[in-house]
Enzyme design. Sequence first.
Site, mmCIF file in Angstrom:
data_model
loop_
_atom_site.group_PDB
_atom_site.id
_atom_site.type_symbol
_atom_site.label_atom_id
_atom_site.label_comp_id
_atom_site.label_asym_id
_atom_site.label_seq_id
_atom_site.Cartn_x
_atom_site.Cartn_y
_atom_site.Cartn_z
ATOM 1 C CG ASP A 13 -1.764 -1.237 1.325
ATOM 2 O OD1 ASP A 13 -2.300 -1.662 0.295
ATOM 3 O OD2 ASP A 13 -1.844 -1.797 2.432
ATOM 4 C CG HIS A 41 -1.786 -2.072 -7.533
ATOM 5 N ND1 HIS A 41 -0.941 -2.720 -8.384
ATOM 6 C CD2 HIS A 41 -1.329 -2.340 -6.288
ATOM 7 C CE1 HIS A 41 -0.022 -3.371 -7.688
ATOM 8 N NE2 HIS A 41 -0.244 -3.153 -6.416
ATOM 9 C CD GLN A 221 0.872 -8.832 -2.115
ATOM 10 O OE1 GLN A 221 1.660 -9.502 -2.745
ATOM 11 N NE2 GLN A 221 -0.399 -8.745 -2.497
HETATM 12 P P1 IMP Z 1 -2.486 -12.853 2.240
HETATM 13 O O1 IMP Z 1 -1.563 -12.307 1.226
HETATM 14 O O2 IMP Z 1 -3.937 -12.661 1.912
HETATM 15 O O3 IMP Z 1 -2.163 -14.264 2.616
HETATM 16 O O4 IMP Z 1 -2.271 -12.004 3.597
HETATM 17 C C1 IMP Z 1 -1.067 -12.076 4.350
HETATM 18 C C2 IMP Z 1 -0.715 -10.705 4.924
HETATM 19 O O5 IMP Z 1 -0.356 -9.840 3.857
HETATM 20 C C3 IMP Z 1 -1.857 -10.006 5.658
HETATM 21 O O6 IMP Z 1 -1.315 -9.251 6.728
HETATM 22 C C4 IMP Z 1 -2.434 -9.074 4.627
HETATM 23 O O7 IMP Z 1 -3.086 -7.970 5.195
HETATM 24 C C5 IMP Z 1 -1.149 -8.657 3.901
HETATM 25 N N1 IMP Z 1 -1.381 -8.242 2.518
HETATM 26 C C6 IMP Z 1 -1.626 -9.002 1.455
HETATM 27 N N2 IMP Z 1 -1.750 -8.267 0.350
HETATM 28 C C7 IMP Z 1 -1.557 -6.993 0.712
HETATM 29 C C8 IMP Z 1 -1.511 -5.757 -0.004
HETATM 30 O O8 IMP Z 1 -1.650 -5.680 -1.230
HETATM 31 N N3 IMP Z 1 -1.273 -4.647 0.739
HETATM 32 C C9 IMP Z 1 -1.057 -4.710 2.068
HETATM 33 N N4 IMP Z 1 -1.081 -5.829 2.777
HETATM 34 C C10 IMP Z 1 -1.319 -6.964 2.098
#
Ligand code: IMP
Length: 421
Positions: A13, A41, A221
């Site tokens: 983010d 995004h 990410q």
């Molecule tokens: P997952 O990717 O859904 O397995 O989530 C794992 C961790 O990554 C969690 O803390 C989510 O909030 C974080 N996360 C996943 N994608 C994003 C993103 O695009 N921006 C910020 N945090 C993310």
Amino acid sequence: MTVNLVIGTQWGDEGKGKVVDYYSKDANYVVRYQGGNNAGHTIKVGKEVYKLHIVPSGVIQGKIGVIGNGVVIDPEVLINEIENLKSRGIIPKIMISDRANIIMPYHKILDGAEEQNLGNKKIGTTKRGIGPCYSDKIARKGIRAIDLTNKKTLSKKLDEILPVKQKLFKVYKIENKLDKKEILDTYIGFGTSLKDFIVPTHIELNKAIGLGKNILFEGAQGTMLDVDFGTYPYTTSSHTIAGGSVIGTGIGPNHINDIIGIMKAYTTRVGEGPLPTELFDKNGKHLQQKGHEFGTTTSRPRRCGWLDLVVVRHSCLLSGITKIAITKLDVLDGLETVKICIKYKLNGKEIDYFPANIEDVKNCKPVFKDFNGWKKIERSSSKVSDLPKEARKYLEFIEKELKIPFALVSIGPGRKETIEV
Ligand code: IMP
């Protein structure tokens, strides 16, 4: 020919959508190489706002959007995004790697169940099935994009996979019955919709490099969510650092020119896990509200804190970042004092690196340097010298600490609110 890479240096983010959109101007291809629709995004073009989760942001500018082999794809989400763009007058040009893994219904169900099972130790995932899909990929039990185009292959794979998942459902006390015919028909249907896009993207990309085309890699990410180098286990399941781009596309590392690290002027994180500079006071509220810090994917409020240079240094080192794009500098407008974390205190000792042990990270106390705040950055500023002197001091300090030049300073969400350095 240039091959540039844009990655997040914090917990995601950072404003990658806007920066990717900015760099897409000169690109022929914009490429996603890891993650899935856990990413979000946001791109603002004039009055239009586009929120993309899986389609590479560059398609808004008419570029070819490539979804590489390292991405995990929820085909339903992808098809909806394509249809949504079409309804807004954008016909996206897309290529999907035949080797990309597919998020299946059981992945999404298991993501929720695994989180629930962890109780107060949960990761706070986006529940999009990302982790379970990557787990299956590594365990060599994945369904790949190419499989959606061959009913026989998919049927055979489902015969092997579904009984095991059904057993796992029992362990988690999940009532759902996995209906093979329904899954097979649905996913073959997705394959029919997407078959023209499914190609060996590694061949296409290497051909494009040979032809001298410009390619932009769009990270999702951020470094601190990298499965090896982030705040493990509070991370995502992919490689978010620069190295992930070559694995996730099948191009050689020697082709990459610039690696642009995106750094928000402060820090945010969604989900659980340590955030050393987290603020719980009125400054934290200021950042959250002025920065509209609510997740694009899950709408969860983002946790906010001061800029953490231990984190950004860690990122620069891991990814060989060559330029920094700082975003959301304007969100700091109106604060009396602005702080930057320059090192941590851990068990009475000062450290300048990010520890591997999550318990150590939780115990790290940030050591701050204070800066005078500024009233307001004029949105029409077109040079760094137009910025308030306090903001310039803030930037100068960061540049000196990181020893990496700024490429962009973003002072608002619009395309024009960007200073090229
Ligand atoms: P997952 O990717 O859904 O397995 O989530 C794992 C961790 O990554 C969690 O803390 C989510 O909030 C974080 N996360 C996943 N994608 C994003 C993103 O695009 N921006 C910020 N945090 C993310």
